[in-house]
Write a protein that holds these residues in place. Structure first.
Motif, short mmCIF file in Angstrom:
data_model
loop_
_atom_site.label_atom_id
_atom_site.label_comp_id
_atom_site.label_asym_id
_atom_site.label_seq_id
_atom_site.Cartn_x
_atom_site.Cartn_y
_atom_site.Cartn_z
N HIS A 245 0.84 -1.21 0.00
CA HIS A 245 0.00 0.00 0.00
C HIS A 245 0.87 1.26 0.00
O HIS A 245 0.61 2.21 -0.73
CB HIS A 245 -0.89 0.06 1.26
N VAL A 246 1.91 1.24 0.83
CA VAL A 246 2.77 2.43 0.93
C VAL A 246 3.48 2.68 -0.40
O VAL A 246 3.52 3.82 -0.88
CB VAL A 246 3.81 2.28 2.08
N VAL A 247 4.01 1.60 -1.01
CA VAL A 247 4.72 1.78 -2.28
C VAL A 247 3.74 2.28 -3.35
O VAL A 247 4.04 3.22 -4.10
CB VAL A 247 5.40 0.46 -2.73
N ALA A 248 2.54 1.69 -3.40
CA ALA A 248 1.54 2.14 -4.39
C ALA A 248 1.20 3.61 -4.17
O ALA A 248 1.03 4.38 -5.13
CB ALA A 248 0.28 1.27 -4.27
N ALA B 287 -8.35 13.35 -8.74
CA ALA B 287 -9.72 13.80 -9.03
C ALA B 287 -10.43 14.10 -7.72
O ALA B 287 -11.07 15.13 -7.55
CB ALA B 287 -10.47 12.76 -9.84
N ASP B 288 -10.29 13.17 -6.76
CA ASP B 288 -10.85 13.36 -5.42
C ASP B 288 -10.24 12.31 -4.49
O ASP B 288 -9.45 11.46 -4.93
CB ASP B 288 -12.38 13.27 -5.43
N ALA B 289 -10.63 12.34 -3.23
CA ALA B 289 -10.05 11.42 -2.23
C ALA B 289 -10.39 9.97 -2.56
O ALA B 289 -9.58 9.06 -2.33
CB ALA B 289 -10.55 11.78 -0.84
N ALA B 290 -11.57 9.74 -3.15
CA ALA B 290 -11.98 8.37 -3.47
C ALA B 290 -11.10 7.78 -4.56
O ALA B 290 -10.71 6.61 -4.51
CB ALA B 290 -13.45 8.36 -3.89
N ALA C 197 -8.78 4.53 -4.14
CA ALA C 197 -9.00 3.37 -5.01
C ALA C 197 -7.70 2.97 -5.72
O ALA C 197 -7.40 1.79 -5.87
CB ALA C 197 -10.09 3.69 -6.03
N GLU C 198 -6.90 3.97 -6.12
CA GLU C 198 -5.63 3.67 -6.79
C GLU C 198 -4.65 2.99 -5.85
O GLU C 198 -3.91 2.10 -6.26
CB GLU C 198 -5.01 4.97 -7.34
#
Ligand code: ZN
Length: 239
Positions: free
Chosen positions: A47-50, A76-79, A83-84
């Motif tokens: 997660h951290v690397v992503a 685009a926004d926090a969501a 998600a990314e």
């Protein structure tokens, strides 16, 4: 501080050193380590690397904005940001290493494409803060240095350049002081004193790197108060 060119040079230097540090930490991880928890609650190392990959691309957006004048937000926004990170965290370790390398090159290219005057252009961070483009390498410095510690196993706050530690203590303590939920506490390090929140509260002392790790919500190690470590207050979340 000094002129824009000096500020930019200093921040870019911190960014490049931090990127190398993050890279070394990433190289030290074996494939099996990626799924293990990071120092950030609820996040694996993947997660951290992503997130660090996504941040590089988000900062490329800000430099595109500064260079072209066309509004290009980090996310685009926090969501979309969340998600990314979630989908990035499912990638195989080998793929995540490649993504980091690729995003680093994209960031380098964006830096190289910046004409001198574009560094003075105003952009808006994901937190909604208006900043000039010279803030971009500062933002990246924070990410690569701090998240190198989060993915561990060897990186520590003690390795951070001392002027960078001072700048980050300055920024985070100023940010906390402006918030209603900041407890009253005085921090003392290196012969300096800063008050956070309203006057009063305990005095927390320790080396600058330990004070910084606590301000950023990472650790309370190495800190002391007159009433023992349990008197160290809980701070709100950083960033
Ligand atoms: Zn981050």
């Amino acid at each position: 501080m000094s002129s824009r060119a000096e500020l930019l040079a200093q921040r870019t230097d911190w960014m490049r050193q931090g990127t190398q540090r993050f890279q070394r930490e990433l190289d030290a991880l074996k494939d099996a380590d990626f799924g293990a928890p990071s120092a950030l609650e609820g996040w694996s190392r993947s997660h951290v690397v992503a997130h660090v990959v996504g941040n590089a691309r988000a900062l490329v957006n800000l430099m595109t904005w500064a260079r072209t004048g066309v509004e290009t937000r980090m996310y685009a926004d926090a969501a979309q940001r969340a998600a990314e990170i979630e989908s990035g965290a499912t990638l195989a370790p080998e793929r995540l290493r490649l993504e980091f390398e690729q995003s680093r090159l994209e960031l380098d290219d964006a830096f190289a494409a910046m004409p001198g005057e574009a560094w003075g252009a105003e952009v808006i961070t994901a937190q909604g803060r208006k900043v000039e483009a010279t803030f971009v390498p500062w933002m990246r410095s924070r990410e690569v240095w701090v998240h190198a510690v989060d993915i561990g196993p060897t990186a520590s706050f003690e390795e951070f350049p001392s002027a960078f530690v001072e700048a980050l203590i300055d920024e985070s303590s100023t940010m906390f002081s402006g918030r209603d939920d900041c407890p009253s506490v005085t921090i003392e390090y290196d012969g300096r004193r800063r008050q956070l929140g309203a006057a009063g509260g305990p005095t927390v002392t320790g080396p600058p790197s330990a004070v910084l790790a606590w301000l950023l919500g990472r650790s309370r190690d190495g800190l002391a108060t007159a009433d023992g470590p349990t008197a160290i207050p809980q701070l709100p979340r950083w960033l």
